[in-house]
Design a protein around this motif. Structure first.
Motif, mmCIF file in Angstrom:
data_model
loop_
_atom_site.group_PDB
_atom_site.id
_atom_site.type_symbol
_atom_site.label_atom_id
_atom_site.label_comp_id
_atom_site.label_asym_id
_atom_site.label_seq_id
_atom_site.Cartn_x
_atom_site.Cartn_y
_atom_site.Cartn_z
ATOM 1 N N ALA A 83 -4.828 3.725 11.119
ATOM 2 C CA ALA A 83 -3.514 3.622 11.699
ATOM 3 C C ALA A 83 -2.888 2.526 12.588
ATOM 4 O O ALA A 83 -1.277 2.202 13.255
ATOM 5 C CB ALA A 83 -2.956 4.838 12.852
ATOM 6 N N ASP A 84 -4.323 2.068 13.026
ATOM 7 C CA ASP A 84 -4.122 0.682 13.999
ATOM 8 C C ASP A 84 -4.115 -0.560 13.053
ATOM 9 O O ASP A 84 -4.520 -1.988 13.786
ATOM 10 C CB ASP A 84 -5.200 0.929 14.672
ATOM 11 C CG ASP A 84 -6.843 0.830 14.747
ATOM 12 O OD1 ASP A 84 -6.662 1.057 13.419
ATOM 13 O OD2 ASP A 84 -7.422 1.172 14.827
ATOM 14 N N GLY A 85 -4.302 -0.089 11.496
ATOM 15 C CA GLY A 85 -4.377 -1.637 10.472
ATOM 16 C C GLY A 85 -5.749 -1.993 10.095
ATOM 17 O O GLY A 85 -5.754 -2.904 9.464
ATOM 18 N N GLY A 99 0.650 -1.383 0.224
ATOM 19 C CA GLY A 99 0.112 -0.181 -0.041
ATOM 20 C C GLY A 99 0.928 1.457 -0.135
ATOM 21 O O GLY A 99 2.359 1.037 -0.276
ATOM 22 N N GLU A 100 0.617 2.279 0.339
ATOM 23 C CA GLU A 100 0.553 3.711 0.287
ATOM 24 C C GLU A 100 0.056 4.435 1.415
ATOM 25 O O GLU A 100 -0.699 4.066 2.472
ATOM 26 C CB GLU A 100 0.137 4.324 -0.762
ATOM 27 C CG GLU A 100 0.920 4.200 -2.059
ATOM 28 C CD GLU A 100 0.463 5.049 -3.216
ATOM 29 O OE1 GLU A 100 0.092 5.733 -2.966
ATOM 30 O OE2 GLU A 100 0.333 4.669 -3.868
ATOM 31 N N SER A 101 1.476 5.174 1.903
ATOM 32 C CA SER A 101 1.213 5.708 3.123
ATOM 33 C C SER A 101 0.021 7.148 3.495
ATOM 34 O O SER A 101 0.031 7.565 4.467
ATOM 35 C CB SER A 101 2.571 6.025 4.303
ATOM 36 O OG SER A 101 3.284 6.788 3.079
ATOM 37 N N SER A 102 -0.723 7.461 2.916
ATOM 38 C CA SER A 102 -0.905 8.822 2.316
ATOM 39 C C SER A 102 -2.117 8.565 2.019
ATOM 40 O O SER A 102 -3.292 7.924 1.361
ATOM 41 C CB SER A 102 -0.546 9.954 1.602
ATOM 42 O OG SER A 102 -0.472 8.684 0.198
ATOM 43 N N GLY A 103 -3.374 9.109 3.268
ATOM 44 C CA GLY A 103 -4.502 8.781 3.463
ATOM 45 C C GLY A 103 -5.337 10.238 2.675
ATOM 46 O O GLY A 103 -4.909 10.956 2.424
ATOM 47 N N PRO A 104 -6.635 9.937 2.874
ATOM 48 C CA PRO A 104 -7.555 10.662 2.727
ATOM 49 C C PRO A 104 -7.123 12.383 3.033
ATOM 50 O O PRO A 104 -7.328 12.867 2.222
ATOM 51 C CB PRO A 104 -8.981 10.599 2.632
ATOM 52 C CG PRO A 104 -9.136 9.233 3.360
ATOM 53 C CD PRO A 104 -7.380 9.390 3.943
ATOM 54 N N GLY A 105 -6.672 12.776 3.732
ATOM 55 C CA GLY A 105 -6.203 13.690 4.228
ATOM 56 C C GLY A 105 -4.981 14.063 4.195
ATOM 57 O O GLY A 105 -4.170 14.800 5.118
ATOM 58 N N ASP A 106 -3.855 13.130 3.726
ATOM 59 C CA ASP A 106 -2.370 13.596 3.766
ATOM 60 C C ASP A 106 -2.285 13.457 5.014
ATOM 61 O O ASP A 106 -1.102 13.878 5.019
ATOM 62 C CB ASP A 106 -2.360 14.643 3.074
ATOM 63 C CG ASP A 106 -2.845 14.517 1.459
ATOM 64 O OD1 ASP A 106 -2.458 15.025 1.121
ATOM 65 O OD2 ASP A 106 -2.156 13.513 0.925
ATOM 66 N N LYS A 107 -3.329 12.024 6.453
ATOM 67 C CA LYS A 107 -2.432 12.690 7.794
ATOM 68 C C LYS A 107 -0.992 11.743 8.027
ATOM 69 O O LYS A 107 -0.280 11.611 8.805
ATOM 70 C CB LYS A 107 -3.429 12.448 8.516
ATOM 71 C CG LYS A 107 -4.517 12.341 7.902
ATOM 72 C CD LYS A 107 -5.438 12.436 8.982
ATOM 73 C CE LYS A 107 -6.962 12.097 8.730
ATOM 74 N NZ LYS A 107 -7.943 10.952 9.313
ATOM 75 N N GLY A 108 -0.831 11.022 6.850
ATOM 76 C CA GLY A 108 0.188 10.278 6.828
ATOM 77 C C GLY A 108 0.727 8.561 8.045
ATOM 78 O O GLY A 108 1.049 8.366 8.139
ATOM 79 N N GLN A 109 -0.628 8.338 8.494
ATOM 80 C CA GLN A 109 -1.067 7.267 8.893
ATOM 81 C C GLN A 109 -1.837 6.015 8.718
ATOM 82 O O GLN A 109 -1.231 4.836 9.323
ATOM 83 C CB GLN A 109 -2.087 7.733 10.112
ATOM 84 C CG GLN A 109 -1.280 9.031 11.005
ATOM 85 C CD GLN A 109 -1.425 9.834 12.491
ATOM 86 O OE1 GLN A 109 -3.053 9.351 12.692
ATOM 87 N NE2 GLN A 109 -1.129 10.049 13.539
ATOM 88 N N GLU A 110 -2.628 6.428 7.484
ATOM 89 C CA GLU A 110 -3.594 6.069 6.790
ATOM 90 C C GLU A 110 -2.453 4.835 5.738
ATOM 91 O O GLU A 110 -1.353 5.402 5.344
ATOM 92 C CB GLU A 110 -4.461 5.926 6.420
ATOM 93 C CG GLU A 110 -5.945 6.628 7.253
ATOM 94 C CD GLU A 110 -5.479 7.990 7.697
ATOM 95 O OE1 GLU A 110 -4.456 8.908 7.299
ATOM 96 O OE2 GLU A 110 -5.896 8.848 8.484
ATOM 97 N N ARG A 111 -3.475 3.835 5.852
ATOM 98 C CA ARG A 111 -3.025 2.841 4.711
ATOM 99 C C ARG A 111 -3.885 2.504 3.519
ATOM 100 O O ARG A 111 -4.289 2.292 4.203
ATOM 101 C CB ARG A 111 -1.271 1.649 5.392
ATOM 102 C CG ARG A 111 -0.739 1.047 4.288
ATOM 103 C CD ARG A 111 -0.535 -0.488 5.220
ATOM 104 N NE ARG A 111 -1.206 -1.478 5.748
ATOM 105 C CZ ARG A 111 -1.679 -2.039 5.120
ATOM 106 N NH1 ARG A 111 -1.367 -2.509 4.642
ATOM 107 N NH2 ARG A 111 -2.566 -3.058 6.046
#
Length: 358
Positions: free
Chosen positions: A78-80, A51-63
């Motif tokens: 962030a918790d998977g 996956g990629e590390s950038s989420g909908p809000g570019d928080k850097g916590q989503e994958r």
């Protein structure tokens, strides 16, 4: 679904009672058996597990990851844990939200407790759309929201649901019938007449974007047949485009058969045929909000004749759907006329033929 017929003279209450009793008895006898069985499970597998590390809000916590069959993107928090599932070519998205329970104690002991919320995106999903402004804006609005979704809409028409009115006083939700009693014995002696669309329930004329017009019939007020129910939930309430008929324009067609065979959305369980040999096996690929199509009546030939929406797994682990049915006289997840399970060898499980994600 055939074109509407002209109304015929009403017969006596005695005849109505006989029709109801006869039709109900035959239905129960035909659907009585509900043998337990396990439907084949087909694994789907990860395409891009990293996956990629950038989420909908570019928080850097989503994958983000990718799955196949059908191709779809999955957002992990962030918790998977899964936060959203978005399928290529489909507008319906499954988001994780607050837990809630759906039940219908008047007709079933089944309960579906779920954290799934199914909402309609402004355009079909494509791989990489998580980087698009339209999706970031949409997801920011709906992430964790408790505003009505497709399931909330659907349960606003089950037995006992209170009436809801808009600012003009129009009743747009509340306990719905399936259709008028079939007092003439037409349509093979079915208990209730089909062909009640969402505008019949509303009792107002409706102009479709393809130019067609829907004119309500007084006897169908507050009634929704199976496809009319889906058109109410997805179309009138969630604003998915609607056709005036099966073969006109684009959008969700009028009948179950038209919906199943249309190019709308993504075929999760492709239609292979209408006989018992064409029962799909991989129901594990279904997700909440998918439309499921059935072949219930041999009189309809090659046509599919029933449609419902996947709700999720009940507390006993059975995959449940909601639909409008004549035996219950309206939208239900109940057991009258056949339990609402897609797994096992019950009436609806055996007559399932295809599924679509809009």
């Amino acid at each position: 679904m055939a074109a509407r017929k002209k109304s015929r003279p009403v017969v006596s209450a005695l005849v109505v009672s006989a029709l109801v009793l006869t039709s109900g008895y035959l239905t129960v006898e035909l659907r009585k058996k509900d043998d337990r069985a396990v439907t084949e499970i087909v694994n789907v597998g990860v395409l891009d597990g990293g996956g990629e590390s950038s989420g909908p809000g570019d928080k850097g916590q989503e994958r983000w990851s990718r799955l196949e069959n059908p191709a779809r993107s999955v957002l992990h928090g962030a918790d998977g844990k899964v936060e959203a599932v978005l399928t290529d070519g489909a507008r319906t998205a499954t988001l994780t939200g607050p837990a809630r329970t759906f039940a219908e104690p008047s007709s079933t002991s089944a309960k579906v407790s779920t954290t799934d919320w199914v909402r309609l995106m402004p355009e079909p999903w494509k791989k990489g759309a998580e980087k698009k402004a339209w999706f970031k804006e949409w997801y920011t609005e709906w992430e964790g929201s408790e505003k009505d979704d497709l399931f909330a809409y659907a349960f606003q028409y089950v037995a006992g649901a209170p009436k809801k009115k808009d600012a003009q006083g129009l009743v747009y939700a509340g306990d719905a019938d399936f259709g008028p009693l079939n007092t003439t014995g037409a349509e093979g002696g079915d208990l209730r007449l089909e062909q009640s669309d969402f505008y019949d329930y509303l009792g107002i004329p409706y102009t479709f974007r393809d130019g067609g017009a829907g004119v309500p019939e007084t006897m169908r007020l507050r009634a929704l047949d199976c496809s009319g129910f889906m058109r109410m939930v997805l179309g009138y309430r969630a604003r998915y485009p609607l056709r005036s008929a099966d073969g006109v324009g684009d959008g969700l067609p009028r009948t179950a058969n038209g919906m199943a065979r249309s190019d709308e959305g993504v075929d999760v369980l492709p239609l292979a045929g209408v006989t018992a040999d064409h029962r799909p096996a991989g129901i594990d690929q279904l997700q909440p909000g998918d439309l499921v199509f059935f072949k219930l009546d041999q009189r309809t030939g090659e046509r599919l004749d029933h449609v419902g929406m996947v709700l999720g797994y009940d507390t006993e682990g059975h995959l449940i759907f909601v639909s409008s049915r004549e035996e219950v006289n309206g939208p239900t997840i109940g057991d009258v006329g056949g339990v609402s399970r897609l797994d096992g060898n019950g009436y609806y499980a055996k007559t399932l033929r295809s599924a679509k994600r809009l």
